[in-house]
Enzyme design. Sequence first.
Site, short mmCIF file in Angstrom:
data_model
loop_
_atom_site.label_atom_id
_atom_site.label_comp_id
_atom_site.label_asym_id
_atom_site.label_seq_id
_atom_site.Cartn_x
_atom_site.Cartn_y
_atom_site.Cartn_z
N SER A 28 0.81 -1.21 0.00
CA SER A 28 0.00 0.00 0.00
C SER A 28 0.84 1.26 0.00
CB SER A 28 -0.93 0.00 1.23
OG SER A 28 -0.16 0.02 2.42
N CYS A 29 1.98 1.26 0.71
CA CYS A 29 2.78 2.48 0.79
C CYS A 29 4.25 2.19 0.98
CB CYS A 29 2.28 3.36 1.93
SG CYS A 29 2.33 2.55 3.54
N GLY A 30 4.69 1.04 0.50
CA GLY A 30 6.08 0.67 0.69
C GLY A 30 6.29 0.12 2.09
#
Length: 259
Positions: free
Chosen positions: A110-112
């Site tokens: 989702s966001c690293g």
Amino acid sequence: MTNVETTIRRFDRVASGGERTGHDRAVAVEAPVAIEVNGLGYAVLMTTPGDLVDLAHGFALAERLVDSVDEVIEVSAHATDAGTLLRVTLVPERHDRVADRVRHRVSESSCGLCGIENLEQALRPLPSLHARSRADDAALFAAAAALRDHQPLAQATGATHAAALCSVDGAIRLVREDVGRHNAFDKLIGAMRRQGLDWDGGFALLSSRCSFELVEKAVLAGCPLLATVSAATTLALDRAAAAGLALRTLVRADAMLAS
């Protein structure tokens, strides 16, 4: 789907005034393979679509979803318009592992790597490796010199990596190829386990740099020595040292680095 396509023209340089000729050249296939484990979407790999059953077994071991290939009940490949769906069925006792990893992988994507829990999952502790290779320098040089002859896809396309199981004397026992170095290693490990082969004091040789992912796969597969034709990264060196894995990198005809 085949491993190669012949869709590109090769033009050779000629002397001034000479005639320029073209030849068909094979191109390595790189295609998405979606891996579904026990009914849960797990990962999408960009891979050469051969030896997918070997890939599934090696991938399940590398992801620590199973402790042995005996826990893989079935692997089936299904062609779709977008690529290949690889359905992997594990014994019911491993479903909780799959669900836990899927949860972490979803949060990672989702966001690293965005939190201490995710970082711990990305660099999970490795077991200590007690196996030792009995291969000497001459064996590594012999394997490196012979590897090209065992890479038909690389010879045809110039675009694939190889992972080889090598004996104590440097003889190449088994090879798998793929556009991705990590996929090639998963295929080799899966093929070894399915065929009942062990390292037997030998080593693994890969036609790539030594990345931390390859170190982790080697340790989890019980490989006593990992050799690569290109150099290692700092993280690969650190992870190998912590686990007790011997490395030989930048393996050339007459020199290599030892760590």
